[in-house]
Scaffold this motif. Structure first.
Motif, PDB file in Angstrom:
ATOM      1  N   LEU A  86       0.856  -1.177   0.000  1.00  0.00           N
ATOM      2  CA  LEU A  86       0.000   0.000   0.000  1.00  0.00           C
ATOM      3  C   LEU A  86       0.896   1.232   0.000  1.00  0.00           C
ATOM      4  CD1 LEU A  86      -2.641   1.577   0.235  1.00  0.00           C
ATOM      5  CD2 LEU A  86      -2.570   1.155   2.723  1.00  0.00           C
ATOM      6  N   VAL A  87       0.800   2.053  -1.047  1.00  0.00           N
ATOM      7  CA  VAL A  87       1.569   3.288  -1.163  1.00  0.00           C
ATOM      8  C   VAL A  87       0.651   4.450  -0.805  1.00  0.00           C
ATOM      9  CG1 VAL A  87       2.819   4.826  -2.729  1.00  0.00           C
ATOM     10  CG2 VAL A  87       3.087   2.342  -2.926  1.00  0.00           C
ATOM     11  N   VAL A  88       1.069   5.237   0.201  1.00  0.00           N
ATOM     12  CA  VAL A  88       0.251   6.356   0.675  1.00  0.00           C
ATOM     13  C   VAL A  88       1.046   7.641   0.501  1.00  0.00           C
ATOM     14  CG1 VAL A  88      -1.134   7.264   2.562  1.00  0.00           C
ATOM     15  CG2 VAL A  88      -0.717   4.786   2.406  1.00  0.00           C
ATOM     16  N   ASP A  89       0.634   8.468  -0.461  1.00  0.00           N
ATOM     17  CA  ASP A  89       1.318   9.735  -0.726  1.00  0.00           C
ATOM     18  C   ASP A  89       0.340  10.654  -1.439  1.00  0.00           C
ATOM     19  OD1 ASP A  89       3.124  11.826  -1.760  1.00  0.00           O
ATOM     20  OD2 ASP A  89       4.716  10.432  -1.151  1.00  0.00           O
ATOM     21  N   ASP A  90       0.263  11.925  -1.010  1.00  0.00           N
ATOM     22  CA  ASP A  90      -0.668  12.857  -1.633  1.00  0.00           C
ATOM     23  C   ASP A  90      -0.082  13.527  -2.866  1.00  0.00           C
ATOM     24  OD1 ASP A  90       1.157  14.332  -0.126  1.00  0.00           O
ATOM     25  OD2 ASP A  90      -0.268  15.949   0.266  1.00  0.00           O
ATOM     26  N   ASP A  91       1.187  13.251  -3.184  1.00  0.00           N
ATOM     27  CA  ASP A  91       1.816  13.753  -4.405  1.00  0.00           C
ATOM     28  C   ASP A  91       1.603  12.714  -5.496  1.00  0.00           C
ATOM     29  OD1 ASP A  91       3.587  14.358  -6.506  1.00  0.00           O
ATOM     30  OD2 ASP A  91       4.951  15.401  -5.160  1.00  0.00           O
ATOM     31  N   PRO A  92       0.756  12.994  -6.487  1.00  0.00           N
ATOM     32  CA  PRO A  92       0.450  11.960  -7.497  1.00  0.00           C
ATOM     33  C   PRO A  92       1.669  11.531  -8.307  1.00  0.00           C
ATOM     34  CG  PRO A  92      -0.491  14.104  -8.111  1.00  0.00           C
ATOM     35  CD  PRO A  92      -0.014  14.236  -6.707  1.00  0.00           C
ATOM     36  N   THR A  93       2.628  12.438  -8.503  1.00  0.00           N
ATOM     37  CA  THR A  93       3.826  12.065  -9.258  1.00  0.00           C
ATOM     38  C   THR A  93       4.654  11.054  -8.493  1.00  0.00           C
ATOM     39  OG1 THR A  93       3.900  14.230 -10.334  1.00  0.00           O
ATOM     40  CG2 THR A  93       5.922  12.922 -10.353  1.00  0.00           C
ATOM     41  N   VAL A  94       4.881  11.320  -7.204  1.00  0.00           N
ATOM     42  CA  VAL A  94       5.632  10.380  -6.369  1.00  0.00           C
ATOM     43  C   VAL A  94       4.918   9.040  -6.314  1.00  0.00           C
ATOM     44  CG1 VAL A  94       6.443   9.884  -4.039  1.00  0.00           C
ATOM     45  CG2 VAL A  94       6.706  12.185  -4.980  1.00  0.00           C
ATOM     46  N   ALA A 151      -3.253   5.221  -1.893  1.00  0.00           N
ATOM     47  CA  ALA A 151      -4.168   6.128  -1.203  1.00  0.00           C
ATOM     48  C   ALA A 151      -3.486   7.483  -1.098  1.00  0.00           C
ATOM     49  CB  ALA A 151      -4.526   5.595   0.182  1.00  0.00           C
ATOM     50  N   ALA A 152      -4.293   8.565  -1.091  1.00  0.00           N
ATOM     51  CA  ALA A 152      -3.731   9.907  -1.131  1.00  0.00           C
ATOM     52  C   ALA A 152      -3.905  10.675   0.171  1.00  0.00           C
ATOM     53  CB  ALA A 152      -4.357  10.704  -2.283  1.00  0.00           C
ATOM     54  N   ASP A 153      -4.533  10.087   1.172  1.00  0.00           N
ATOM     55  CA  ASP A 153      -4.661  10.758   2.463  1.00  0.00           C
ATOM     56  C   ASP A 153      -4.765   9.731   3.572  1.00  0.00           C
ATOM     57  OD1 ASP A 153      -7.528  10.074   2.972  1.00  0.00           O
ATOM     58  OD2 ASP A 153      -7.912  11.433   1.296  1.00  0.00           O
ATOM     59  N   GLY A 154      -4.667  10.208   4.809  1.00  0.00           N
ATOM     60  CA  GLY A 154      -4.645   9.315   5.958  1.00  0.00           C
ATOM     61  C   GLY A 154      -5.887   8.468   6.127  1.00  0.00           C
ATOM     62  N   PRO A 155      -7.092   9.076   6.161  1.00  0.00           N
ATOM     63  CA  PRO A 155      -8.303   8.264   6.333  1.00  0.00           C
ATOM     64  C   PRO A 155      -8.488   7.227   5.234  1.00  0.00           C
ATOM     65  CG  PRO A 155      -8.775  10.575   6.806  1.00  0.00           C
ATOM     66  CD  PRO A 155      -7.377  10.523   6.249  1.00  0.00           C
ATOM     67  N   PRO A 170      -2.713  14.845   4.109  1.00  0.00           N
ATOM     68  CA  PRO A 170      -3.940  15.513   4.535  1.00  0.00           C
ATOM     69  C   PRO A 170      -4.829  14.569   5.332  1.00  0.00           C
ATOM     70  CG  PRO A 170      -4.063  14.929   2.208  1.00  0.00           C
ATOM     71  CD  PRO A 170      -2.675  14.577   2.664  1.00  0.00           C
ATOM     72  N   GLY A 171      -5.669  15.132   6.138  1.00  0.00           N
ATOM     73  CA  GLY A 171      -6.600  14.335   6.941  1.00  0.00           C
ATOM     74  C   GLY A 171      -5.972  13.857   8.225  1.00  0.00           C
ATOM     75  N   LEU A 172      -5.075  12.918   8.124  1.00  0.00           N
ATOM     76  CA  LEU A 172      -4.271  12.428   9.245  1.00  0.00           C
ATOM     77  C   LEU A 172      -2.834  12.359   8.770  1.00  0.00           C
ATOM     78  CD1 LEU A 172      -6.406   9.373  10.484  1.00  0.00           C
ATOM     79  CD2 LEU A 172      -6.147  11.554  11.675  1.00  0.00           C
ATOM     80  N   ASP A 173      -1.894  12.813   9.594  1.00  0.00           N
ATOM     81  CA  ASP A 173      -0.507  12.744   9.142  1.00  0.00           C
ATOM     82  C   ASP A 173       0.009  11.313   9.233  1.00  0.00           C
ATOM     83  OD1 ASP A 173       0.314  12.229  11.782  1.00  0.00           O
ATOM     84  OD2 ASP A 173       0.935  14.286  12.147  1.00  0.00           O
TER      85      ASP A 173
END
Length: 248
Positions: free
Chosen positions: A12-20, A38-42, A63-66
């Motif tokens: 599971l890759v969690v990062d809000d930067d779509p390029t990364v 996923a792009a945010d904590g929740p 965003p949402g949860l760090d």
């Protein structure tokens, strides 16, 4: 890992930067992993609950949860390995991630190939991918015991005085190494090499994991008797726990 070698496992890759997220996902899939994003904590917590990943690559700033809070909640729900990504170079941020239960961290900007190797290393040493014959993988290894601690590499379970210990992959590996070498002094460079499988790295990683392990196996972590500091060298596991030792 060469271009001919493939890995297995669900990441599971969690990062809000779509390029990364796109780059990391591409490299992991090319290496043979199944990848969810996923792009945010929740969203990360909800997806982790559904797909039960073998490992989470988790950005610190979300965003949402760090990332720290997401890591805490993931660790509370089970022993899933976590590799933290951080855009900051501050040691405090790295240590905060390790203290929260992350098994490893990578500082941005990073090499995607290095991240793939780190993922494979954590999974291999946790028993999810034993194809490379890790010295800590559980296949064919007998249970270990000492100082009221029992550890079974085959099932990846450990207990102290009959109470099960909730250990991260790295904490489990570190405890196994200590149990295999009672009374022997180990430098942090040696532990990084023998337990982490790295010839280089931030030695504060070892210090933090020793501190976390002490908190789980010592009667009084502030006055450790089992995992002792050997000044100028590193650490020594004493099953008899003689003497009073000041922690590093």
């Amino acid at each position: 890992m060469s271009g001919r070698e493939t890995a297995s496992g669900r990441i599971l890759v969690v990062d809000d930067d779509p390029t990364v997220a796109e780059v990391v996902t591409g490299y992991l899939r090319s290496a043979g992993f199944t990848v969810d994003t996923a792009a945010d904590g929740p969203a990360a917590l909800a997806l982790a609950g559904r797909v039960r990943p073998d490992l989470v690559v988790l950005d610190l700033m979300l965003p949402g949860l760090d990332g720290l809070e997401v890591c805490r909640r993931l660790r509370a729900d089970g022993p899933v390995p976590v590799i933290m990504l951080t855009a900051r170079g501050d040691e405090d941020d790295r240590i905060a991630g390790l203290e929260t239960g992350a098994d490893d961290y990578v500082t941005k900007p990073f090499s995607p190939r290095e991240l793939v190797l780190r993922v494979a290393s954590v999974l291999r040493r946790g028993g999810s991918d034993r194809s490379a014959g890790s010295p800590v993988a559980g296949v064919g290894q007998a249970p270990l015991a000492g100082a009221g601690i029992t550890l079974d590499p085959a099932t990846h379970r450990a207990s102290k005085d009959g109470r099960e210990l909730a250990l991260t992959v790295r904490e489990f590996d570190l405890l196994a190494h200590f149990l295999r070498h009672p009374g022997q002094a180990h430098g942090r460079e040696e532990l990084m090499r023998e337990v982490w499988g790295w010839d280089f790295g931030d030695l504060s990683t070892v210090t933090v994991h020793v501190r976390r392990l002490r908190a789980k196996v010592e009667e009084d972590p502030g006055r450790p008797r089992l995992i002792q500091t050997v000044w100028g060298v590193g650490y020594r596991f004493e099953p008899g726990g003689p003497g009073e030792v000041v922690p590093a």
